[in-house]
Every structure is written in structure tokens, then in C-alpha cells.
Scaffold this motif. Structure first.
Motif, PDB file in Angstrom:
ATOM      1  N   ALA A  46      74.434  29.356  34.612  1.00 20.32           N
ATOM      2  CA  ALA A  46      74.499  30.775  34.948  1.00 20.32           C
ATOM      3  C   ALA A  46      74.974  30.945  36.385  1.00 20.32           C
ATOM      4  CB  ALA A  46      73.127  31.423  34.767  1.00 20.32           C
ATOM      5  N   LEU A  47      75.847  31.913  36.637  1.00 19.90           N
ATOM      6  CA  LEU A  47      76.339  32.210  37.980  1.00 19.90           C
ATOM      7  C   LEU A  47      75.287  33.007  38.743  1.00 19.90           C
ATOM      8  CD1 LEU A  47      80.058  33.133  37.231  1.00 19.90           C
ATOM      9  CD2 LEU A  47      79.222  31.097  38.390  1.00 19.90           C
ATOM     10  N   LYS A  48      74.855  32.456  39.905  1.00 20.04           N
ATOM     11  CA  LYS A  48      73.836  33.116  40.721  1.00 20.04           C
ATOM     12  C   LYS A  48      74.344  33.265  42.147  1.00 20.04           C
ATOM     13  CE  LYS A  48      69.949  31.173  38.111  1.00 20.04           C
ATOM     14  NZ  LYS A  48      68.714  30.345  38.191  1.00 20.04           N
ATOM     15  N   LYS A 369      91.439  27.650  41.977  1.00 17.34           N
ATOM     16  CA  LYS A 369      91.731  29.086  41.953  1.00 17.34           C
ATOM     17  C   LYS A 369      91.118  29.842  40.778  1.00 17.34           C
ATOM     18  CE  LYS A 369      96.174  28.591  39.545  1.00 17.34           C
ATOM     19  NZ  LYS A 369      97.624  28.870  39.609  1.00 17.34           N
ATOM     20  N   GLU A 370      90.518  29.153  39.777  1.00 17.38           N
ATOM     21  CA  GLU A 370      89.974  29.873  38.631  1.00 17.38           C
ATOM     22  C   GLU A 370      88.826  29.102  38.017  1.00 17.38           C
ATOM     23  OE1 GLU A 370      93.464  30.208  36.290  1.00 17.38           O
ATOM     24  OE2 GLU A 370      93.269  28.223  35.366  1.00 17.38           O
ATOM     25  N   ILE A 371      87.960  29.849  37.297  1.00 16.50           N
ATOM     26  CA  ILE A 371      86.847  29.253  36.568  1.00 16.50           C
ATOM     27  C   ILE A 371      86.895  29.736  35.127  1.00 16.50           C
ATOM     28  CG2 ILE A 371      85.385  29.071  38.620  1.00 16.50           C
ATOM     29  CD1 ILE A 371      83.914  31.590  37.674  1.00 16.50           C
ATOM     30  N   MET A 372      86.108  29.071  34.250  1.00 19.60           N
ATOM     31  CA  MET A 372      86.036  29.437  32.835  1.00 19.60           C
ATOM     32  C   MET A 372      84.644  29.949  32.520  1.00 19.60           C
ATOM     33  SD  MET A 372      88.110  26.291  31.026  1.00 19.60           S
ATOM     34  CE  MET A 372      87.012  25.061  31.727  1.00 19.60           C
ATOM     35  N   LEU A 373      84.588  31.152  31.930  1.00 22.59           N
ATOM     36  CA  LEU A 373      83.325  31.725  31.484  1.00 22.59           C
ATOM     37  C   LEU A 373      83.207  31.585  29.976  1.00 22.59           C
ATOM     38  CD1 LEU A 373      83.192  35.019  33.603  1.00 22.59           C
ATOM     39  CD2 LEU A 373      82.251  32.776  34.162  1.00 22.59           C
ATOM     40  N   LEU A 374      81.965  31.578  29.494  1.00 23.59           N
ATOM     41  CA  LEU A 374      81.708  31.532  28.049  1.00 23.59           C
ATOM     42  C   LEU A 374      81.268  32.914  27.583  1.00 23.59           C
ATOM     43  CD1 LEU A 374      81.466  29.810  25.489  1.00 23.59           C
ATOM     44  CD2 LEU A 374      79.068  29.391  26.108  1.00 23.59           C
ATOM     45  N   GLY A 404      75.670  36.415  36.967  1.00 24.33           N
ATOM     46  CA  GLY A 404      74.730  36.248  35.875  1.00 24.33           C
ATOM     47  C   GLY A 404      75.346  35.730  34.593  1.00 24.33           C
ATOM     48  N   LYS A 405      76.653  35.678  34.485  1.00 28.84           N
ATOM     49  CA  LYS A 405      77.294  35.179  33.264  1.00 28.84           C
ATOM     50  C   LYS A 405      77.305  33.653  33.260  1.00 28.84           C
ATOM     51  CE  LYS A 405      80.131  39.227  32.299  1.00 28.84           C
ATOM     52  NZ  LYS A 405      81.485  39.722  31.965  1.00 28.84           N
TER      53      LYS A 405
END
Length: 488
Positions: A46-48, A369-374, A404-405
């Protein structure tokens, strides 16, 4: 014997053939499974939002803050060397390190002192002569005044014709002699001033020579200018040294410097306050934690950046920070051994503070430069603004819409927007259900396999022989049927 040599290899080959055929006949048969397309398995976190303090890694070499070459200022033979003046030994301030033979310098001091005393005695004598001359001038002035009165009286008598002209001339001649004597004495008195100035100059010159000889004498004793440690010793007892001979090298132990070269990108993350000419430095300089890089026992030292170099390195285009470590040779400062001049140290420099940022593992940031979300079991690619990179962490500027994602941390260089994936947790759940089904059918599969296998190798072999015998019998019958009747 010849028969056995032929039959035994034949029997071995036959037995080997039968055994191989038995193993092939009784072995498990592979069952074809239907092709099932599997989804990539990914890990997520989770992104915090967090606060982060940048720590810059650097390295540098220790150098002495104050380093001195001890040089002989007088010539002579070395007569004594202190045991403190040995390589690696410590010494205190004003400690005598070595001595040069001083006999000639003591004699020179004695001669200079006698010159001073002689010139001072001459000055005293001149002053006494001056006082005596002044008394003679006073007496001459008294006589002159008396002569003037006497000449005036006789001139009056001569005018009255009471004395002759010759008597007046004698009196005036005496008056002229008294005036000449006074002038002579006054001239001698005036010369005393220049004589006194000359003697005083000689006294000052002799005092200067005396001080110079005393200074030379003091230079025969070489003392430590500060508390420090011996780097090396270049002379020994009995050796003759001249003016300018290097006796050894020492360095102060109150502090040391460590030069830390940094790239400009790292330098900008430290907030080093810059200073224009005539201005005072504003702001706090960063602290530094040092550790040894090669020893098995880890030692640590605490320091502080004190300044930066005025120019970039022309080859590496790096800028150098100068860090200072106070009292690095005292015990109890987090080190089991004293620091060494020339030692290579690793450094961690405290840099900027970032508030409310994402702290991510470097593998989770693609191409920086980028991240992957689920989202809904699918990959969603989001661009990010990277603020800082280290070996273990990547600091990214926060975005409220993704806070929070769930972020995918598994490396997938070929992943595209919308690609379906499954998490490790979900995959484990699926595998657990499959394991239960497989366990339920395990016993049935074993029973079926056992029923298909012959129970014994001899039974299998007997059946094989019977089958061959029946096949041979049938072959003979077929041949009899096909052959003509006349042949019987």
C-alpha cells in the motif's frame, strides 16, 4: 569351455533385454493435461505518505588538520632525543623533543652580554664626564661675570685718569680669556649629546646581538608547538644538522579533516549555505557519521561539514566537502582504535528533509519515471516525480489521488496498461484449493496404478513366454495349412 564363452554373454544380453522390457511395461504412464493459461504473480504494497531525511553516501581519506615539518633553525650535533619523538608516539604541548649541542651558542651569549655591559659602563662614564664639564662651565661663568665687573670698574677708573691704559688692557685681556674658556667648555658639552647617542646606539645594537644569540641558544632545544603525534623521525643522536635540515614530521591531534568529493546532484541535496565575499555564513552545516571501510571491527566517528571547496574538480566535475572530526584520538568516542592519517572512511551525510512523500523500493519504479498500481486485478501505469534515489530506497513526490492504493513491487518490464495479474495471496489460495482436490483423488489413483502393474517379475516373464509359445504354435499351423497335400 568354448561353449560357455559363447552362451554366457548371450544369457546376459537376454536377461538385460527382458529386465528393460519389464521396467518399460510396469512404469507409470504420463497423462496429458489440458493447457491452462496462467496469470503473472505479483507482490503488492500500500502507498503511504511518510517523511524522509536524505542521507548521502560518500567516502574520503583522513588528513591532519595541522601538520608540521620540524626544521633545524641552528646548526650543530644532535645530543639528545626524547622517547616521545618516535614514530607513532603522542606528546604534549611544549614537550622537549630533541636537543642540539649548545656550547658555542652559550659562549656567544656570554660575549654579547659582555658587550652590552661594556657599552653601558661607557655610557655611565660619559654621563659623569658631562656632569663634571657642566660644573666647570658654571665655574667659568662665575669667573666671567667677575671679570666683566672688574673690567667695567677699571674702565671707569681709566676714564677718570686714575689708572693707565695698560692696566685696562690687561683686565680686558683676562676677560677675553674667560669668555674663550667658557665657549670651549660649552663646545665640549655640546659634543656630549652626539657621544651619548652613539653609545646608546651601540648599547641597543649589543642588546639586539644578545637577544639574537639567546634566540639561537633557545633554538637548540626543539619543543612541540602543540599537543600531537609523531608522523616520522628523520635524525638520530650524534648526527650533525645544518640550518634547514628536516628533523621529522608531526601533526596535531585535536582534530582531523576528511575530504568528501560529491557530484553536483548530491551536493544540492545537502542545503550547504553559500557565502559571498564579506558575508557571514547563514544556516546550519550538515553532520556526518564516519565508519571504517576495511577493518573487521567497525569503528565510528561523528563529524561535521565545515566548508566546501571553492572550485569544481576539472576532471571529475565534482565538488569537495571538508568535514571535521573533533578529538579523534581520544578513547570512548565510539571507536576501539584511534583514527589513522590516510585512512579511507565511509561517510553518511545528513541532507534535506522531505515531508509527505512515498518511499518505494527501487525495483518498483520503472525507468525512474513510473510505477504500476493494481486496480481490479489489472495493471494501471502511473507517472511519478522521483526526488531521490539510493540503493535501497526511491523517494517519490506524493500524489493524493493514488495515496493508499496498492502498488506492484514485482519487476515486470513487459507489463502494459490493463494487463491481468494475480497477487501472491490470491495465488496461494488457489494452490491450497488445488492441493485439497489432489489429496482427495490420491488414493484412487494409487489403486488404479497398482491394478495395472504385474505383481511379480517371474509372473510377468512366465506370461511373456506363454504368449511367445502360442504365437509359434499358431505360426506352424498356418504353414501346414498353406503347404500342398503331396508334401505330407
Amino acid at each position: 569351455m568354448r561353449f560357455l564363452k559363447v552362451i554366457i554373454p548371450v544369457l546376459v544380453l537376454a536377461g538385460t533385454f527382458l529386465l528393460a522390457k519389464y521396467l518399460l511395461a510396469t512404469g507409470p504412464k504420463a497423462k496429458k493435461k489440458p493447457f491452462v493459461k496462467s496469470l503473472p504473480i505479483v507482490e503488492v504494497v500500500a502507498l503511504k505518505e511518510q517523511n524522509y531525511t536524505v542521507v548521502i553516501d560518500a567516502s574520503g581519506i583522513v588528513r591532519a588538520g595541522t601538520q608540521t615539518n620540524l626544521v633545524a633553525e641552528v646548526s650543530g650535533k644532535i645530543t639528545e632525543i626524547s622517547n616521545k619523538f618516535l614514530e607513532g608516539n603522542y606528546f604534549t604541548s611544549n614537550k622537549i623533543l630533541l636537543r642540539i649541542e649548545d656550547f658555542g651558542y652559550k659562549n656567544a651569549v656570554a660575549i654579547a652580554e659582555s658587550d652590552v655591559a661594556s657599552n653601558r659602563a661607557s655610557l655611565v662614564q660619559l654621563l659623569e664626564e658631562e656632569k663634571s664639564l657642566q660644573r666647570s662651565i658654571q665655574l667659568s661663568q662665575t669667573n666671567l661675570n667677575y671679570g666683566k665687573k672688574e673690567a667695567h670698574r677699571k674702565r671707569g677708573l681709566w676714564q677718570k685718569k686714575l689708572i693707565s691704559r695698560s692696566s685696562l688692557d690687561v683686565e680686558e685681556q683676562k676677560l677675553n680669556q674667560l669668555q674663550q674658556k667658557k665657549q670651549e667648555l660649552q663646545g665640549r658639552l655640546n659634543a656630549f649629546n652626539s657621544r651619548k647617542l652613539a653609545l646608546k646606539a651601540k648599547i641597543n645594537a649589543s642588546l639586539s646581538r644578545l637577544n639574537q644569540e639567546k634566540l639561537k641558544l633557545s633554538k637548540t632545544i626543539i619543543k612541540a608547538p602543540y599537543a600531537g603525534r609523531v608522523f616520522n623521525k628523520s635524525v638520530d643522536v650524534g648526527q650533525f644538522v645544518g640550518v634547514g635540515t628536516v628533523l621529522g614530521k608531526i601533526y596535531a591531534t585535536d582534530f582531523v579533516y576528511v575530504d568528501l568529493p560529491l557530484s553536483l546532484s548530491k551536493y544540492e541535496l545537502l542545503d550547504i549555505p553559500e557565502q559571498f565575499q564579506g558575508q557571514r555564513v547563514k544556516g546550519n552545516l550538515p553532520s556526518v557519521s564516519f565508519s571504517n571501510a576495511t577493518q573487521k571491527t567497525k569503528n565510528t566517528w561523528q563529524g561535521k561539514v565545515v566548508r566546501s571547496s571553492a572550485a569544481l574538480d576539472s576532471d571529475s566535475r565534482q565538488i569537495k566537502l571538508i568535514a571535521k572530526i573533533e578529538n579523534p584520538f581520544k578513547a570512548g568516542n565510539g571507536a576501539s582504535a584511534p583514527i589513522k592519517i590516510g585512512q579511507y572512511l565511509n561517510a553518511k551525510i545528513t541532507g534535506k528533509n522531505f515531508n509527505k512523500v512515498f518511499i518505494l523500493p527501487p525495483v518498483a519504479v520503472r525507468q525512474n519515471k513510473e510505477i504500476m498500481l493494481l486496480e481490479n486485478q489489472q495493471v494501471h501505469i502511473v507517472p511519478v516525480d522521483v526526488l531521490w534515489n539510493s540503493v535501497k530506497e526511491t523517494v517519490v513526490r506524493t500524489q493524493e489521488e493514488i495515496a493508499g492504493k496498492m502498488m506492484i513491487t514485482t519487476v515486470m518490464s513487459q507489463a502494459v496498461e490493463g494487463m491481468k495479474v494475480v497477487t501472491v495471496k490470491e495465488q496461494r489460495k488457489i494452490e491450497s484449493e488445488k492441493a485439497k482436490k489432489k489429496s482427495a483423488n490420491f488414493d484412487n489413483k494409487n489403486k488404479e496404478a497398482d491394478s495395472e502393474k504385474p505383481k511379480d517379475f517371474l509372473v510377468w516373464l512366465k506370461g511373456l513366454i506363454n504368449n511367445k509359445s502360442e504365437a509359434q504354435t499358431n505360426t506352424k499351423k498356418d504353414q501346414l495349412i498353406k503347404s500342398p497335400q503331396g508334401d505330407h
